[in-house]
Write a protein that holds these residues in place. Structure first.
Motif, PDB file in Angstrom:
ATOM      1  N   GLY A 125       0.879  -1.265   0.031  1.00 17.89           N
ATOM      2  CA  GLY A 125       0.003  -0.019   0.069  1.00 17.89           C
ATOM      3  C   GLY A 125       0.770   1.100  -0.049  1.00 17.89           C
ATOM      4  O   GLY A 125       0.520   2.198  -0.573  1.00 17.89           O
ATOM      5  N   ASN A 126       2.053   1.300   0.251  1.00 18.03           N
ATOM      6  CA  ASN A 126       2.880   2.416   0.502  1.00 18.03           C
ATOM      7  C   ASN A 126       3.372   2.812  -0.690  1.00 18.03           C
ATOM      8  O   ASN A 126       3.834   4.164  -0.649  1.00 18.03           O
ATOM      9  CB  ASN A 126       4.016   2.293   1.541  1.00 18.03           C
ATOM     10  CG  ASN A 126       3.670   2.677   2.957  1.00 18.03           C
ATOM     11  OD1 ASN A 126       2.982   3.523   3.223  1.00 18.03           O
ATOM     12  ND2 ASN A 126       4.429   1.937   3.885  1.00 18.03           N
ATOM     13  N   VAL A 155      -4.927   1.430   1.274  1.00 17.49           N
ATOM     14  CA  VAL A 155      -5.280   1.331   2.613  1.00 17.49           C
ATOM     15  C   VAL A 155      -5.564   0.013   3.380  1.00 17.49           C
ATOM     16  O   VAL A 155      -5.573  -0.308   4.379  1.00 17.49           O
ATOM     17  CB  VAL A 155      -6.360   2.554   3.263  1.00 17.49           C
ATOM     18  CG1 VAL A 155      -5.753   3.887   2.739  1.00 17.49           C
ATOM     19  CG2 VAL A 155      -7.709   2.199   2.721  1.00 17.49           C
ATOM     20  N   ARG A 156      -6.237  -0.837   2.531  1.00 15.31           N
ATOM     21  CA  ARG A 156      -6.639  -2.130   3.107  1.00 15.31           C
ATOM     22  C   ARG A 156      -5.485  -2.914   3.269  1.00 15.31           C
ATOM     23  O   ARG A 156      -5.535  -4.064   3.959  1.00 15.31           O
ATOM     24  CB  ARG A 156      -7.468  -2.679   1.999  1.00 15.31           C
ATOM     25  CG  ARG A 156      -8.855  -2.319   2.106  1.00 15.31           C
ATOM     26  CD  ARG A 156     -10.026  -3.048   1.204  1.00 15.31           C
ATOM     27  NE  ARG A 156     -11.296  -2.767   1.391  1.00 15.31           N
ATOM     28  CZ  ARG A 156     -12.188  -2.813   0.709  1.00 15.31           C
ATOM     29  NH1 ARG A 156     -12.204  -3.378  -0.501  1.00 15.31           N
ATOM     30  NH2 ARG A 156     -13.665  -2.523   1.100  1.00 15.31           N
ATOM     31  N   CYS A 195      -2.138  -1.460   3.837  1.00 12.41           N
ATOM     32  CA  CYS A 195      -1.546  -0.665   4.711  1.00 12.41           C
ATOM     33  C   CYS A 195      -2.329   0.655   5.340  1.00 12.41           C
ATOM     34  O   CYS A 195      -2.250   1.603   4.483  1.00 12.41           O
ATOM     35  CB  CYS A 195      -0.070  -0.221   4.371  1.00 12.41           C
ATOM     36  SG  CYS A 195       1.044   0.536   5.185  1.00 12.41           S
ATOM     37  N   GLY A 196      -2.958   0.520   6.485  1.00 11.05           N
ATOM     38  CA  GLY A 196      -3.673   1.732   6.858  1.00 11.05           C
ATOM     39  C   GLY A 196      -3.131   3.103   6.811  1.00 11.05           C
ATOM     40  O   GLY A 196      -3.783   4.154   6.495  1.00 11.05           O
ATOM     41  N   SER A 197      -1.917   3.191   7.246  1.00 13.70           N
ATOM     42  CA  SER A 197      -1.123   4.447   7.062  1.00 13.70           C
ATOM     43  C   SER A 197      -0.967   4.891   5.773  1.00 13.70           C
ATOM     44  O   SER A 197      -0.613   6.154   5.788  1.00 13.70           O
ATOM     45  CB  SER A 197       0.263   4.286   7.897  1.00 13.70           C
ATOM     46  OG  SER A 197       0.988   3.320   7.281  1.00 13.70           O
ATOM     47  N   LEU A 244      -3.066   5.870   3.863  1.00 11.56           N
ATOM     48  CA  LEU A 244      -4.095   7.025   3.618  1.00 11.56           C
ATOM     49  C   LEU A 244      -3.396   8.444   3.820  1.00 11.56           C
ATOM     50  O   LEU A 244      -3.835   9.485   3.343  1.00 11.56           O
ATOM     51  CB  LEU A 244      -5.251   6.814   4.632  1.00 11.56           C
ATOM     52  CG  LEU A 244      -6.544   7.851   4.665  1.00 11.56           C
ATOM     53  CD1 LEU A 244      -7.120   7.818   3.325  1.00 11.56           C
ATOM     54  CD2 LEU A 244      -7.278   7.704   5.959  1.00 11.56           C
ATOM     55  N   ARG A 281      -8.569  12.280   2.203  1.00 15.39           N
ATOM     56  CA  ARG A 281      -8.224  12.171   3.464  1.00 15.39           C
ATOM     57  C   ARG A 281      -9.121  12.256   4.854  1.00 15.39           C
ATOM     58  O   ARG A 281      -8.871  11.597   5.796  1.00 15.39           O
ATOM     59  CB  ARG A 281      -6.970  12.957   3.623  1.00 15.39           C
ATOM     60  CG  ARG A 281      -5.848  12.498   3.044  1.00 15.39           C
ATOM     61  CD  ARG A 281      -4.326  13.233   3.362  1.00 15.39           C
ATOM     62  NE  ARG A 281      -4.122  13.043   5.052  1.00 15.39           N
ATOM     63  CZ  ARG A 281      -3.131  13.462   5.487  1.00 15.39           C
ATOM     64  NH1 ARG A 281      -2.514  14.507   5.212  1.00 15.39           N
ATOM     65  NH2 ARG A 281      -2.853  13.092   6.819  1.00 15.39           N
ATOM     66  N   LEU A 333     -12.988   5.300   3.991  1.00 13.95           N
ATOM     67  CA  LEU A 333     -11.364   5.028   3.955  1.00 13.95           C
ATOM     68  C   LEU A 333     -10.875   5.348   5.087  1.00 13.95           C
ATOM     69  O   LEU A 333      -9.852   4.253   5.508  1.00 13.95           O
ATOM     70  CB  LEU A 333     -10.815   6.107   2.894  1.00 13.95           C
ATOM     71  CG  LEU A 333     -11.116   6.142   1.318  1.00 13.95           C
ATOM     72  CD1 LEU A 333     -10.490   7.253   0.566  1.00 13.95           C
ATOM     73  CD2 LEU A 333     -10.552   4.714   0.819  1.00 13.95           C
ATOM     74  N   ALA A 336      -8.733   1.939   6.950  1.00 14.94           N
ATOM     75  CA  ALA A 336      -7.283   2.160   7.354  1.00 14.94           C
ATOM     76  C   ALA A 336      -7.355   1.762   8.809  1.00 14.94           C
ATOM     77  O   ALA A 336      -6.253   0.942   8.802  1.00 14.94           O
ATOM     78  CB  ALA A 336      -7.083   3.711   7.136  1.00 14.94           C
ATOM     79  N   ALA A 366      -3.215   3.865  12.194  1.00 14.03           N
ATOM     80  CA  ALA A 366      -3.399   4.537  11.492  1.00 14.03           C
ATOM     81  C   ALA A 366      -4.523   5.874  11.879  1.00 14.03           C
ATOM     82  O   ALA A 366      -4.511   6.888  11.281  1.00 14.03           O
ATOM     83  CB  ALA A 366      -4.077   3.852  10.088  1.00 14.03           C
TER      84      ALA A 366
END
Length: 219
Positions: free
Chosen positions: A45-46, A66-67, A69-71, A73, A81, A86, A90, A97
């Motif tokens: 996700g990053n 975000v699914r 890697c929550g962060s 977002l 945001r 979302l 997250a 997150a």
């Protein structure tokens, strides 16, 4: 539920050639490449951080990130945001997150509850009104063992309220190791924890105290 803390760390998980190919596709945002971009974000996700603005403003793309890697977002464009759906996804993936969400979302009871259910330490980022709300705290802490650290971040006046803390331990005996040192040695607290958990606790253990993100101690 690990996700890399930075895009530099993220890229370690991909070969240099693969990463360059993905980023090149993202830069051009070609329609035929969209499924591949989404699949790559579902694995890392990053990578959202390196996407062009039009993709970081695309809800489907951000959701895929975000699914995983929550962060991730954090890398979305406004107004995504502040998108509640979302945000919920997250914190469901990573409770921490919550710390990158906007103030209104950190005061949202359902969002915070989901975050604390995944990781009790997320309570550190909750709005002060929720950290001082006894009913909300009891509900959140009662969601399971993972939520136990949340008690560490309750308002100071609640951490000094023995009757409230007894309710906390009754709801979730795992919280005992996250209470202030003198409190977690209190015979009444230990009795409640043992009665509900069925384990033998060591209230005199030197680690039976908290300073932020503590570790629960038992024998």
């Amino acid at each position: 539920k690990h996700c890399p803390k930075s895009i530099q760390q993220s890229m370690v998980f991909m070969s240099e050639h693969t990463a360059k190919e993905l980023l090149a596709r993202a830069e051009h945002a070609l329609g035929t490449d969209r499924p591949q971009i989404l699949e790559s974000l579902r694995k890392n996700g990053n990578l959202l951080a390196r996407m062009p603005e039009n993709l970081r403003a695309d809800k489907e793309v951000v959701l895929a990130a975000v699914r995983q890697c929550g962060s991730a977002l954090e890398f979305a464009m406004d107004p995504l945001r502040s998108d509640r759906e979302l945000a919920f996804e997250a914190v469901k993936q990573s409770g921490d997150a919550l710390g990158i969400l906007q103030d209104t979302l950190r005061a949202d009871r359902e969002v915070v509850l989901q975050a604390v259910t995944e990781n009790g330490n997320a309570m550190e980022y909750a709005d002060s009104t929720l950290r001082s709300d006894p009913s909300f705290l009891l509900h959140a802490i009662g969601t399971g063992a993972a939520a136990a650290p949340a008690v560490s971040f309750a308002a100071e006046e609640l951490l000094q309220d023995k009757s409230f803390l007894l309710q906390v331990v009754r709801r979730n005996p795992w919280t005992l190791g996250f209470l202030p040192g003198t409190v977690c040695r209190d015979p009444d607290m230990v009795h409640e924890a043992v009665k509900r958990n069925g384990r033998r606790w060591d209230p005199l253990h030197p680690n039976c105290k908290t300073n932020g993100r503590s570790t629960w101690v038992r024998n």
